[in-house]
Design a protein around this motif. Structure first.
Motif, PDB file in Angstrom:
ATOM      1  N   GLN A  91      26.465  22.439  69.111  1.00  0.00           N
ATOM      2  CA  GLN A  91      25.773  22.268  70.234  1.00  0.00           C
ATOM      3  C   GLN A  91      25.349  23.386  71.094  1.00  0.00           C
ATOM      4  O   GLN A  91      23.852  23.385  71.474  1.00  0.00           O
ATOM      5  N   ARG A  92      26.004  24.303  71.139  1.00  0.00           N
ATOM      6  CA  ARG A  92      25.478  25.659  72.210  1.00  0.00           C
ATOM      7  C   ARG A  92      24.373  26.364  71.568  1.00  0.00           C
ATOM      8  O   ARG A  92      23.510  26.296  72.345  1.00  0.00           O
ATOM      9  N   ALA A  93      24.590  26.554  70.368  1.00  0.00           N
ATOM     10  CA  ALA A  93      23.338  27.134  69.417  1.00  0.00           C
ATOM     11  C   ALA A  93      22.086  26.407  69.440  1.00  0.00           C
ATOM     12  O   ALA A  93      20.978  26.928  69.873  1.00  0.00           O
ATOM     13  N   ALA A  94      22.213  25.090  69.495  1.00  0.00           N
ATOM     14  CA  ALA A  94      20.961  24.018  69.473  1.00  0.00           C
ATOM     15  C   ALA A  94      20.220  24.355  70.685  1.00  0.00           C
ATOM     16  O   ALA A  94      19.026  24.301  70.885  1.00  0.00           O
ATOM     17  N   ILE A  95      21.177  23.904  71.820  1.00  0.00           N
ATOM     18  CA  ILE A  95      20.518  24.457  73.201  1.00  0.00           C
ATOM     19  C   ILE A  95      20.240  25.687  73.418  1.00  0.00           C
ATOM     20  O   ILE A  95      18.946  25.768  74.104  1.00  0.00           O
ATOM     21  N   VAL A  96      20.477  26.892  73.078  1.00  0.00           N
ATOM     22  CA  VAL A  96      19.987  27.960  73.348  1.00  0.00           C
ATOM     23  C   VAL A  96      18.837  28.355  72.628  1.00  0.00           C
ATOM     24  O   VAL A  96      17.862  28.775  73.081  1.00  0.00           O
ATOM     25  N   LEU A  97      18.628  27.704  71.426  1.00  0.00           N
ATOM     26  CA  LEU A  97      17.405  27.861  70.650  1.00  0.00           C
ATOM     27  C   LEU A  97      16.419  26.927  71.112  1.00  0.00           C
ATOM     28  O   LEU A  97      15.092  27.311  71.229  1.00  0.00           O
ATOM     29  N   LEU A  98      16.701  25.708  71.537  1.00  0.00           N
ATOM     30  CA  LEU A  98      15.647  24.960  72.201  1.00  0.00           C
ATOM     31  C   LEU A  98      15.250  25.364  73.389  1.00  0.00           C
ATOM     32  O   LEU A  98      13.909  25.389  73.685  1.00  0.00           O
ATOM     33  N   LEU A  99      16.146  26.077  74.256  1.00  0.00           N
ATOM     34  CA  LEU A  99      15.418  26.743  75.674  1.00  0.00           C
ATOM     35  C   LEU A  99      14.629  27.902  74.984  1.00  0.00           C
ATOM     36  O   LEU A  99      13.550  28.046  75.693  1.00  0.00           O
ATOM     37  N   GLY A 100      15.230  28.640  74.160  1.00  0.00           N
ATOM     38  CA  GLY A 100      14.301  29.955  73.519  1.00  0.00           C
ATOM     39  C   GLY A 100      12.763  29.463  73.176  1.00  0.00           C
ATOM     40  O   GLY A 100      11.853  30.117  73.677  1.00  0.00           O
ATOM     41  N   VAL A 101      12.673  28.602  72.306  1.00  0.00           N
ATOM     42  CA  VAL A 101      11.511  27.753  71.901  1.00  0.00           C
ATOM     43  C   VAL A 101      10.630  27.535  73.105  1.00  0.00           C
ATOM     44  O   VAL A 101       9.499  27.679  73.233  1.00  0.00           O
ATOM     45  N   LEU A 102      11.226  26.707  73.935  1.00  0.00           N
ATOM     46  CA  LEU A 102      10.467  26.146  75.203  1.00  0.00           C
ATOM     47  C   LEU A 102       9.783  27.306  76.002  1.00  0.00           C
ATOM     48  O   LEU A 102       8.564  27.248  76.238  1.00  0.00           O
ATOM     49  N   VAL A 103      10.701  28.194  76.187  1.00  0.00           N
ATOM     50  CA  VAL A 103      10.165  29.474  77.035  1.00  0.00           C
ATOM     51  C   VAL A 103       9.165  30.286  76.158  1.00  0.00           C
ATOM     52  O   VAL A 103       8.025  30.462  76.703  1.00  0.00           O
ATOM     53  N   GLY A 104       9.258  30.297  74.957  1.00  0.00           N
ATOM     54  CA  GLY A 104       8.258  31.050  74.070  1.00  0.00           C
ATOM     55  C   GLY A 104       6.954  30.493  73.965  1.00  0.00           C
ATOM     56  O   GLY A 104       5.842  30.930  74.210  1.00  0.00           O
ATOM     57  N   LEU A 105       7.025  29.004  73.964  1.00  0.00           N
ATOM     58  CA  LEU A 105       5.951  28.285  73.765  1.00  0.00           C
ATOM     59  C   LEU A 105       5.063  28.177  75.058  1.00  0.00           C
ATOM     60  O   LEU A 105       4.044  28.239  75.251  1.00  0.00           O
ATOM     61  N   GLY A 106       5.786  28.203  76.161  1.00  0.00           N
ATOM     62  CA  GLY A 106       5.105  28.097  77.462  1.00  0.00           C
ATOM     63  C   GLY A 106       4.718  29.497  77.758  1.00  0.00           C
ATOM     64  O   GLY A 106       3.536  29.787  78.416  1.00  0.00           O
ATOM     65  N   ALA A 107       5.316  30.517  77.541  1.00  0.00           N
ATOM     66  CA  ALA A 107       4.560  31.938  77.589  1.00  0.00           C
ATOM     67  C   ALA A 107       3.149  32.267  76.754  1.00  0.00           C
ATOM     68  O   ALA A 107       2.451  32.669  77.262  1.00  0.00           O
ATOM     69  N   GLY A 108       3.348  31.620  75.552  1.00  0.00           N
ATOM     70  CA  GLY A 108       2.070  31.692  74.685  1.00  0.00           C
ATOM     71  C   GLY A 108       1.042  30.806  74.891  1.00  0.00           C
ATOM     72  O   GLY A 108      -0.154  31.514  75.322  1.00  0.00           O
ATOM     73  N   VAL A 109       1.233  29.677  75.590  1.00  0.00           N
ATOM     74  CA  VAL A 109       0.414  28.858  76.233  1.00  0.00           C
ATOM     75  C   VAL A 109      -0.361  29.670  77.597  1.00  0.00           C
ATOM     76  O   VAL A 109      -1.621  29.525  77.663  1.00  0.00           O
ATOM     77  N   LEU A 110       0.578  30.043  78.290  1.00  0.00           N
ATOM     78  CA  LEU A 110       0.198  30.520  79.491  1.00  0.00           C
ATOM     79  C   LEU A 110      -0.893  31.732  79.356  1.00  0.00           C
ATOM     80  O   LEU A 110      -1.792  32.067  79.921  1.00  0.00           O
ATOM     81  N   THR A 111      -0.319  32.662  78.211  1.00  0.00           N
ATOM     82  CA  THR A 111      -1.005  33.844  77.645  1.00  0.00           C
ATOM     83  C   THR A 111      -2.712  33.407  77.504  1.00  0.00           C
ATOM     84  O   THR A 111      -3.622  33.963  77.746  1.00  0.00           O
ATOM     85  N   VAL A 112      -2.545  32.440  76.523  1.00  0.00           N
ATOM     86  CA  VAL A 112      -3.866  31.983  76.013  1.00  0.00           C
ATOM     87  C   VAL A 112      -4.758  31.432  77.148  1.00  0.00           C
ATOM     88  O   VAL A 112      -5.829  31.703  77.259  1.00  0.00           O
ATOM     89  N   LEU A 113      -4.302  30.682  78.062  1.00  0.00           N
ATOM     90  CA  LEU A 113      -4.936  29.913  78.955  1.00  0.00           C
ATOM     91  C   LEU A 113      -5.367  31.091  80.051  1.00  0.00           C
ATOM     92  O   LEU A 113      -6.333  30.955  80.757  1.00  0.00           O
ATOM     93  N   ALA A 114      -4.740  32.196  80.100  1.00  0.00           N
ATOM     94  CA  ALA A 114      -5.338  33.310  81.029  1.00  0.00           C
ATOM     95  C   ALA A 114      -6.337  33.903  80.409  1.00  0.00           C
ATOM     96  O   ALA A 114      -6.747  34.861  81.285  1.00  0.00           O
TER      97      ALA A 114
END
Length: 67
Positions: free
Chosen positions: A17-40
């Motif tokens: 459960q801990r590994a799944a949460i850590v990876l899920l949060l990592g994916v969400l942060v990475g996706l957000g950073a990528g989208v914001l970079t392209v939108l910039a």
């Protein structure tokens, strides 16, 4: 030789459960950073690189702070 069959009480999760949460949060942060970079106004390749770097940093960060 006896075959070991999986019974319902022998099933183990693929990830904890801990590994799944850590990876899920990592994916969400990475996706957000990528989208914001392209939108910039940067290229898609820059967005992928920024998202990958943010994913790695977020996984290290959340691995450290989540007990």
């Amino acid at each position: 030789m006896e075959l070991m069959l999986n019974t319902p009480d022998q099933h183990q999760p693929l990830l904890g459960q801990r590994a799944a949460i850590v990876l899920l949060l990592g994916v969400l942060v990475g996706l957000g950073a990528g989208v914001l970079t392209v939108l910039a106004g940067e290229s898609a390749a820059s967005g992928v690189l920024a998202g990958g770097a943010a994913f790695a940093a977020a996984v290290l960060f959340f691995h450290t702070i989540i007990a």
